[in-house]
Design a protein around this motif. Structure first.
Motif, short mmCIF file in Angstrom:
data_model
loop_
_atom_site.label_atom_id
_atom_site.label_comp_id
_atom_site.label_asym_id
_atom_site.label_seq_id
_atom_site.Cartn_x
_atom_site.Cartn_y
_atom_site.Cartn_z
N ILE A 23 0.84 -1.20 0.00
CA ILE A 23 0.00 0.00 0.00
C ILE A 23 0.88 1.25 0.00
O ILE A 23 0.67 2.16 -0.80
CB ILE A 23 -0.95 -0.01 1.21
CG1 ILE A 23 -2.00 -1.11 1.04
CG2 ILE A 23 -1.62 1.36 1.38
CD1 ILE A 23 -2.82 -1.39 2.29
N ASN A 24 1.86 1.29 0.89
CA ASN A 24 2.72 2.47 1.01
C ASN A 24 3.66 2.66 -0.18
O ASN A 24 3.92 3.78 -0.59
CB ASN A 24 3.54 2.42 2.29
CG ASN A 24 2.72 2.82 3.50
OD1 ASN A 24 1.83 3.65 3.41
ND2 ASN A 24 3.03 2.23 4.62
N GLU A 25 4.18 1.58 -0.72
CA GLU A 25 5.20 1.69 -1.76
C GLU A 25 4.64 1.72 -3.18
O GLU A 25 5.25 2.30 -4.07
CB GLU A 25 6.21 0.56 -1.63
CG GLU A 25 7.03 0.68 -0.37
CD GLU A 25 8.04 -0.44 -0.22
OE1 GLU A 25 8.17 -1.28 -1.15
OE2 GLU A 25 8.70 -0.49 0.82
N VAL A 26 3.49 1.10 -3.42
CA VAL A 26 2.98 0.99 -4.78
C VAL A 26 1.65 1.73 -4.95
O VAL A 26 1.55 2.63 -5.78
CB VAL A 26 2.83 -0.49 -5.21
CG1 VAL A 26 2.26 -0.59 -6.61
CG2 VAL A 26 4.17 -1.20 -5.12
N LEU A 27 0.65 1.35 -4.19
CA LEU A 27 -0.67 1.94 -4.38
C LEU A 27 -0.67 3.44 -4.11
O LEU A 27 -1.32 4.19 -4.83
CB LEU A 27 -1.70 1.25 -3.49
CG LEU A 27 -2.01 -0.20 -3.82
CD1 LEU A 27 -3.03 -0.76 -2.85
CD2 LEU A 27 -2.49 -0.34 -5.26
N ARG A 28 0.04 3.88 -3.09
CA ARG A 28 0.05 5.31 -2.77
C ARG A 28 0.60 6.13 -3.92
O ARG A 28 0.14 7.23 -4.19
CB ARG A 28 0.86 5.56 -1.51
CG ARG A 28 0.78 7.01 -1.06
CD ARG A 28 1.54 7.28 0.18
NE ARG A 28 2.96 7.26 -0.12
CZ ARG A 28 3.91 7.02 0.75
NH1 ARG A 28 3.61 6.75 2.00
NH2 ARG A 28 5.17 7.03 0.40
N ASP A 29 1.56 5.62 -4.64
CA ASP A 29 2.18 6.36 -5.73
C ASP A 29 1.46 6.18 -7.06
O ASP A 29 1.56 7.04 -7.93
CB ASP A 29 3.64 5.95 -5.88
CG ASP A 29 4.46 6.29 -4.65
OD1 ASP A 29 4.15 7.31 -4.00
OD2 ASP A 29 5.41 5.56 -4.34
N ARG A 30 0.75 5.09 -7.24
CA ARG A 30 0.15 4.80 -8.55
C ARG A 30 -1.36 4.98 -8.60
O ARG A 30 -1.90 5.45 -9.59
CB ARG A 30 0.47 3.37 -8.96
CG ARG A 30 1.94 3.17 -9.24
CD ARG A 30 2.19 1.78 -9.74
NE ARG A 30 3.64 1.55 -9.85
CZ ARG A 30 4.17 0.37 -10.03
NH1 ARG A 30 3.41 -0.69 -10.11
NH2 ARG A 30 5.48 0.25 -10.11
N GLU A 31 -2.06 4.56 -7.57
CA GLU A 31 -3.52 4.54 -7.59
C GLU A 31 -4.16 5.64 -6.73
O GLU A 31 -5.16 6.21 -7.12
CB GLU A 31 -4.05 3.18 -7.12
CG GLU A 31 -3.62 2.02 -8.00
CD GLU A 31 -4.19 2.10 -9.40
OE1 GLU A 31 -5.32 2.57 -9.57
OE2 GLU A 31 -3.48 1.70 -10.33
N PHE A 32 -3.59 5.87 -5.57
CA PHE A 32 -4.19 6.82 -4.64
C PHE A 32 -3.68 8.23 -4.92
O PHE A 32 -2.51 8.42 -5.25
CB PHE A 32 -3.88 6.43 -3.20
CG PHE A 32 -4.42 5.09 -2.79
CD1 PHE A 32 -5.54 4.54 -3.39
CD2 PHE A 32 -3.81 4.35 -1.80
CE1 PHE A 32 -6.05 3.31 -3.01
CE2 PHE A 32 -4.30 3.12 -1.41
CZ PHE A 32 -5.42 2.60 -2.01
N ILE A 33 -4.57 9.20 -4.76
CA ILE A 33 -4.24 10.60 -5.01
C ILE A 33 -4.21 11.33 -3.67
O ILE A 33 -5.17 11.24 -2.89
CB ILE A 33 -5.30 11.24 -5.94
CG1 ILE A 33 -5.32 10.49 -7.28
CG2 ILE A 33 -5.02 12.73 -6.14
CD1 ILE A 33 -6.50 10.85 -8.15
N GLU A 34 -3.11 12.05 -3.44
CA GLU A 34 -3.01 12.82 -2.20
C GLU A 34 -4.10 13.88 -2.17
O GLU A 34 -4.36 14.57 -3.15
CB GLU A 34 -1.63 13.47 -2.09
CG GLU A 34 -1.41 14.13 -0.75
CD GLU A 34 0.00 14.59 -0.51
OE1 GLU A 34 0.24 15.15 0.58
OE2 GLU A 34 0.86 14.41 -1.39
N GLY A 35 -4.75 14.01 -1.03
CA GLY A 35 -5.84 14.95 -0.88
C GLY A 35 -7.20 14.32 -1.13
O GLY A 35 -8.22 14.88 -0.74
N ILE A 36 -7.22 13.18 -1.81
CA ILE A 36 -8.48 12.47 -2.06
C ILE A 36 -8.49 11.14 -1.30
O ILE A 36 -9.41 10.85 -0.56
CB ILE A 36 -8.69 12.23 -3.57
CG1 ILE A 36 -8.84 13.57 -4.28
CG2 ILE A 36 -9.92 11.34 -3.80
CD1 ILE A 36 -8.95 13.46 -5.78
N HIS A 37 -7.46 10.33 -1.52
CA HIS A 37 -7.39 9.01 -0.90
C HIS A 37 -6.50 8.96 0.34
O HIS A 37 -6.63 8.06 1.15
CB HIS A 37 -6.87 7.98 -1.91
CG HIS A 37 -7.73 7.88 -3.12
ND1 HIS A 37 -7.32 8.36 -4.34
CD2 HIS A 37 -8.97 7.38 -3.31
CE1 HIS A 37 -8.28 8.17 -5.23
NE2 HIS A 37 -9.29 7.57 -4.62
#
Length: 61
Positions: A23-37
């Motif tokens: 979650i921290n290394e892949v999804l946060r950078d590729r799928e999740f958007i800061e401020g939304i997710h």
């Protein structure tokens, strides 16, 4: 104002089938958007995930 459920990566990993590290290394950078997710409270290094937007994204067709 909307109410959100704030989760750590470990808590989020208990709700979705991914480990906290992924979650921290892949999804946060590729799928999740800061401020939304996820947020970085107080401009810090820690990350807090928002459950409702993540759940909505997973359920979208």
């Amino acid at each position: 104002m909307e109410q959100y459920t704030y989760l750590s990566a470990k808590q989020l990993s208990e709700r979705i089938p991914y480990c906290a590290r992924y979650i921290n290394e892949v999804l946060r950078d590729r799928e999740f958007i800061e401020g939304i997710h996820y947020l970085r409270p107080f401009n810090g290094r820690k990350v807090v995930y928002l459950w409702e937007p993540i759940e909505e994204m997973m359920l979208a067709p």
